[in-house]
Write a protein that holds these residues in place. Sequence first.
Motif, PDB file in Angstrom:
ATOM      1  N   VAL A   1       0.906  -1.148  -0.122  1.00  0.00           N
ATOM      2  CA  VAL A   1       0.092  -0.020  -0.119  1.00  0.00           C
ATOM      3  C   VAL A   1       0.930   1.298   0.079  1.00  0.00           C
ATOM      4  CG1 VAL A   1      -1.703   1.171   1.141  1.00  0.00           C
ATOM      5  CG2 VAL A   1      -1.828  -1.160   1.312  1.00  0.00           C
TER       6      VAL A   1
ATOM      7  N   ASN B   1       1.412   5.271  -0.393  1.00  0.00           N
ATOM      8  CA  ASN B   1       0.786   6.697   0.293  1.00  0.00           C
ATOM      9  C   ASN B   1       1.321   7.869  -0.005  1.00  0.00           C
ATOM     10  OD1 ASN B   1       1.049   8.332   2.988  1.00  0.00           O
ATOM     11  ND2 ASN B   1      -1.067   8.179   2.321  1.00  0.00           N
TER      12      ASN B   1
ATOM     13  N   SER C   1      -3.056   4.639  -1.258  1.00  0.00           N
ATOM     14  CA  SER C   1      -4.035   5.267  -0.353  1.00  0.00           C
ATOM     15  C   SER C   1      -3.798   6.848  -0.129  1.00  0.00           C
ATOM     16  CB  SER C   1      -3.966   4.818   0.908  1.00  0.00           C
ATOM     17  OG  SER C   1      -4.539   5.748   2.040  1.00  0.00           O
TER      18      SER C   1
ATOM     19  N   GLU D   1      -8.092   9.238   8.638  1.00  0.00           N
ATOM     20  CA  GLU D   1      -7.760   9.054   7.368  1.00  0.00           C
ATOM     21  C   GLU D   1      -6.561   7.896   7.491  1.00  0.00           C
ATOM     22  OE1 GLU D   1      -7.036  11.886   4.362  1.00  0.00           O
ATOM     23  OE2 GLU D   1      -8.763  13.048   4.785  1.00  0.00           O
TER      24      GLU D   1
ATOM     25  N   MET E   1      -6.440   4.263   6.342  1.00  0.00           N
ATOM     26  CA  MET E   1      -5.384   3.664   5.486  1.00  0.00           C
ATOM     27  C   MET E   1      -5.071   2.149   5.726  1.00  0.00           C
ATOM     28  SD  MET E   1      -1.479   4.831   4.630  1.00  0.00           S
ATOM     29  CE  MET E   1      -1.231   4.861   6.624  1.00  0.00           C
TER      30      MET E   1
ATOM     31  N   LEU F   1      -7.966  -0.163   4.968  1.00  0.00           N
ATOM     32  CA  LEU F   1      -7.712  -0.617   3.672  1.00  0.00           C
ATOM     33  C   LEU F   1      -6.833  -1.581   3.203  1.00  0.00           C
ATOM     34  CD1 LEU F   1      -8.324   0.244   0.594  1.00  0.00           C
ATOM     35  CD2 LEU F   1      -6.561   1.776   0.553  1.00  0.00           C
TER      36      LEU F   1
END
Length: 262
Positions: A34, A36, A62, A71, A75, A78
């Motif tokens: 992931v 970001n 993300s 948030e 993340m 997610l």
Amino acid sequence: MTNLNGKTAVVTGSTSGIGLAYARAFAGAGANVVINGFGAAADIEKERSAIESEFKVRAIHSPADMTRPDEIAGMIALGETTFGAVDILVNNAGIQFVSPIEEFPIEKWNAIIAINLSSAFHTIRAAVPGMKRRGWGRIVNTASAHSLVASPFKSAYVAAKHGIAGLTKTVALELAAHKITCNCISPGYVWTPLVEKQIPDTMKARDMTKEQVVNDVLLAAQPTKQFVTVEQVAALALYLCGDDAAQITGSNLSIDGGWTAA
């Protein structure tokens, strides 16, 4: 070679520079990632799709804002819902501002503490329950040579990076019996596009050549007179996430060309 097949890594601040090198290193070892961070959507998609095509893993982005705890939690969620777990967490997001302390803008102080320090607390807080349930985890925090020494006019950054070093030790002690390690890496000057872009302005401001700026300004504190590379930092992080590093926890590992040896 570290084998991360079946693992998932979340890397904050990873759309460029050191963070992107982390993500690519983990993907190269078989982990889904992931990524970001902010940036142009096309540029982010280019890097995300390149990770998938080159390394045959899955990569998602993300856009979580590292100043917003909700948030940040989203993340981590997610990563868990997409891949079933967040096994590796790398806190790398960071910003910088330079000013005498009496002139340091309060909003800049608050932003640097939020992004460089508090975001790591929020990601760790969100990721640890899943790591505990699975009985395995790796947390790597990007600190800095400024987690160990100071430079003038960088009060917020130095305070945040010293805080990262302390947070790392505390988390390592709390999680020591759960097969979860927590370490930080403290780079010196790393050759990134951000650093490269500073050179022309510094040449003009100081009436110096490019070579003078590199050696006498940027690398003044690094005895090797060489930049650390993003690949070197990522390789150290990758090692910390492998089985050979299972007994390394609570450590602050310098990779700074000798800066903090003096």
